[in-house]
Every structure is written in structure tokens, then in C-alpha cells.
Design a protein around this motif. Sequence first.
Motif, PDB file in Angstrom:
ATOM      1  N   THR A 222       0.699  -1.187   0.054  1.00  0.00           N
ATOM      2  CA  THR A 222       0.128  -0.076  -0.130  1.00  0.00           C
ATOM      3  C   THR A 222       0.916   1.060   0.043  1.00  0.00           C
ATOM      4  O   THR A 222       0.474   2.324  -0.702  1.00  0.00           O
ATOM      5  N   CYS A 223       1.941   1.056   0.905  1.00  0.00           N
ATOM      6  CA  CYS A 223       2.791   2.505   0.793  1.00  0.00           C
ATOM      7  C   CYS A 223       3.533   2.829  -0.486  1.00  0.00           C
ATOM      8  O   CYS A 223       3.695   3.865  -0.922  1.00  0.00           O
ATOM      9  N   ALA A 224       4.272   1.492  -1.141  1.00  0.00           N
ATOM     10  CA  ALA A 224       4.773   1.856  -2.414  1.00  0.00           C
ATOM     11  C   ALA A 224       3.995   2.366  -3.380  1.00  0.00           C
ATOM     12  O   ALA A 224       4.345   3.363  -4.006  1.00  0.00           O
ATOM     13  N   PHE A 225       2.571   1.995  -3.195  1.00  0.00           N
ATOM     14  CA  PHE A 225       1.690   2.662  -4.364  1.00  0.00           C
ATOM     15  C   PHE A 225       1.163   4.157  -3.817  1.00  0.00           C
ATOM     16  O   PHE A 225       1.327   5.053  -4.446  1.00  0.00           O
ATOM     17  N   ALA A 226       0.334   4.157  -2.600  1.00  0.00           N
ATOM     18  CA  ALA A 226      -0.208   5.104  -2.135  1.00  0.00           C
ATOM     19  C   ALA A 226       0.702   6.374  -1.920  1.00  0.00           C
ATOM     20  O   ALA A 226       0.397   7.631  -2.338  1.00  0.00           O
ATOM     21  N   CYS A 227       1.900   6.157  -1.267  1.00  0.00           N
ATOM     22  CA  CYS A 227       2.814   7.126  -0.820  1.00  0.00           C
ATOM     23  C   CYS A 227       3.459   7.615  -2.215  1.00  0.00           C
ATOM     24  O   CYS A 227       3.601   9.178  -2.312  1.00  0.00           O
ATOM     25  N   THR A 228       3.747   6.952  -3.000  1.00  0.00           N
ATOM     26  CA  THR A 228       4.417   7.417  -4.433  1.00  0.00           C
ATOM     27  C   THR A 228       3.294   8.311  -5.254  1.00  0.00           C
ATOM     28  O   THR A 228       3.587   9.511  -5.517  1.00  0.00           O
ATOM     29  N   ALA A 229       2.151   7.873  -5.085  1.00  0.00           N
ATOM     30  CA  ALA A 229       1.226   8.500  -5.985  1.00  0.00           C
ATOM     31  C   ALA A 229       0.710   9.930  -5.359  1.00  0.00           C
ATOM     32  O   ALA A 229       0.571  11.062  -6.059  1.00  0.00           O
ATOM     33  N   SER A 230       0.640   9.843  -4.128  1.00  0.00           N
ATOM     34  CA  SER A 230       0.050  11.119  -3.114  1.00  0.00           C
ATOM     35  C   SER A 230       1.443  12.119  -3.246  1.00  0.00           C
ATOM     36  O   SER A 230       1.269  13.200  -3.234  1.00  0.00           O
ATOM     37  N   PHE A 231       2.677  11.446  -3.423  1.00  0.00           N
ATOM     38  CA  PHE A 231       3.787  12.596  -3.315  1.00  0.00           C
ATOM     39  C   PHE A 231       3.753  13.182  -4.544  1.00  0.00           C
ATOM     40  O   PHE A 231       4.136  14.519  -4.670  1.00  0.00           O
ATOM     41  N   VAL A 232       3.656  12.334  -5.780  1.00  0.00           N
ATOM     42  CA  VAL A 232       3.653  13.131  -7.161  1.00  0.00           C
ATOM     43  C   VAL A 232       2.601  14.123  -7.018  1.00  0.00           C
ATOM     44  O   VAL A 232       2.725  15.296  -7.544  1.00  0.00           O
ATOM     45  N   TYR A 233       1.305  13.594  -6.715  1.00  0.00           N
ATOM     46  CA  TYR A 233       0.292  14.694  -6.784  1.00  0.00           C
ATOM     47  C   TYR A 233       0.383  15.826  -5.901  1.00  0.00           C
ATOM     48  O   TYR A 233      -0.405  16.862  -6.068  1.00  0.00           O
ATOM     49  N   SER A 234       1.114  15.721  -4.739  1.00  0.00           N
ATOM     50  CA  SER A 234       1.318  16.845  -3.802  1.00  0.00           C
ATOM     51  C   SER A 234       1.931  17.950  -4.728  1.00  0.00           C
ATOM     52  O   SER A 234       1.986  19.160  -4.216  1.00  0.00           O
ATOM     53  N   ARG A 235       2.796  17.513  -5.625  1.00  0.00           N
ATOM     54  CA  ARG A 235       3.626  18.477  -6.510  1.00  0.00           C
ATOM     55  C   ARG A 235       2.922  19.299  -7.509  1.00  0.00           C
ATOM     56  O   ARG A 235       3.361  20.365  -7.890  1.00  0.00           O
ATOM     57  N   PHE A 236       1.796  18.259  -8.046  1.00  0.00           N
ATOM     58  CA  PHE A 236       1.167  18.792  -9.078  1.00  0.00           C
ATOM     59  C   PHE A 236      -0.365  18.453  -8.968  1.00  0.00           C
ATOM     60  O   PHE A 236      -0.734  17.356  -9.138  1.00  0.00           O
ATOM     61  N   ARG A 237      -1.039  19.368  -8.151  1.00  0.00           N
ATOM     62  CA  ARG A 237      -2.406  19.064  -7.738  1.00  0.00           C
ATOM     63  C   ARG A 237      -3.292  19.388  -8.967  1.00  0.00           C
ATOM     64  O   ARG A 237      -4.194  20.327  -8.945  1.00  0.00           O
ATOM     65  N   THR A 238      -3.355  18.725 -10.108  1.00  0.00           N
ATOM     66  CA  THR A 238      -4.166  18.755 -11.155  1.00  0.00           C
ATOM     67  C   THR A 238      -4.773  17.361 -11.470  1.00  0.00           C
ATOM     68  O   THR A 238      -4.133  16.304 -10.999  1.00  0.00           O
ATOM     69  N   LYS A 239      -5.482  17.261 -12.247  1.00  0.00           N
ATOM     70  CA  LYS A 239      -6.039  16.068 -12.897  1.00  0.00           C
ATOM     71  C   LYS A 239      -4.739  15.214 -13.565  1.00  0.00           C
ATOM     72  O   LYS A 239      -4.478  13.886 -13.254  1.00  0.00           O
TER      73      LYS A 239
END
Length: 229
Positions: free
Chosen positions: A96-113
Motif C-alpha cells: 500500500t505504501c509503495a503505491f499510495a505514498c508514491t502517487a500522493s507524493f507526485v500529486y502533492s507537487r502537481f495538484r491537477t487531474k
Amino acid sequence: MSTAAITKNRIDPTERTKRIVTLAMLAALAYAVMYVGRVPIWGFVNYDPKDVVIIISGFIYGPLSAATISVVVSFLEMITVSDTGPMGMLMNIISTCAFACTASFVYSRFRTKRGALSGLICGVAVVVPVMLLWNYIITPLYMETTRETVAAMLLPIFLPANLLKSCINMAITLLLYKPIITALRRVNLLPESRAADSAGGKVSLGITILALAILITAILIVLVHQGII
């Protein structure tokens, strides 16, 4: 640091309370969908949608929130429904962390679709090889089998299973993120700024179609593999 900067970075007590309530609700939801939503997808590997909820929590509040909910839900799963013990809990947390933390880290830098889609794609790219490695290391311990036996299962079982699970999670997250954010805003648990998204209508429609295509394809692959169609 100046007094003004400290005040700016300090979380308002009301906002902190709302954050705790929201994270508790999302953790409870993640556990609930895990409990009722388990389905076999490839060999003996099951899928449940708890990672979707955890990814969304990470999109809202960042990677640390996703990691925290992952640990809590994985522990509750271990003591209630899992038969793999601490090793299984560890595998759940890593996955879960490998997926969710990676995805949310990228999204925190680019908060768009586009940022959300990029984050989820990065999550898939990270979790699949990570889980192949950890399946090779840990699975023999709780399956009580040899490492050679597990190595023989990596490509025919664990690779497609982890890829399917990740793609399903990506597609469902893209479809449900906005409705969940809207619902949390309506009950005043989430401020407007947390839901801001700069993507246009064409991008939203394109991502929705892509998500549906990925989800339908993954479901059809599972149904064919299970011999249902």
C-alpha cells in the motif's frame, strides 16, 4: 523563523479536528471495503479496494497520512480476518505504501487531474517491482515453502496479480476521487482549497474514459482467467 511564518504554518485547531475526523472516517472506510470487498483475481491472490481509499487520503493530506492509515488498517486486518500474521501485515503495508505514498507524493507537487494520473502511473511503476522483490523475500516465510517455489510463481502469478491490482486501484481512484472530495466538502470536513483542481473539462473527460477502459479491461482479464467468460 519569524512569528508571522510560524503562525502561517500552524494548523488551526478546527482544521486539525476536521483532519482527524476525516482520516478516521477514511480509515474506517478502508477497513470496511477490505472486509466486504475481497475477490480472487489471479491464482490464490485476492483483491480488495482498501488501497483506493488510502490513496485518496494521501491525495487529500499527503503521503504520511496514507502511510498512517495503511499501518492502522493492515494491523486491524491482521487481528481480524487475515491468516498470514505479522508477515502478511508487513506485505500489506509495503504494497500500500509503495503505491499510495508514491502517487500522493507526485500529486502533492502537481495538484491537477494530470498530476493525479501521473502520480498513479508512478505508483503502478513502483509497486509492481517492489512487490516482486518482497514476494520473493517474505512469501516463503508465511507460506512455509521454499524460495525456489516462490521464485517460480513470480512471473506467472505475482507479476500479473500485482499489475492487475494496481491498474484496478488506479482506475477506481480516478473515478471516485472527485465524488468523495465533493461529499467531504458538502459536510464541511474539507476546505475548498483541498479540492481545487486546475484541469479542464476535456482533460477530465479523457481521464474518465481512460479509467473506465482500464477498469473494464482488467475486469475482463480476471473473468477470462477465472474461466467465467
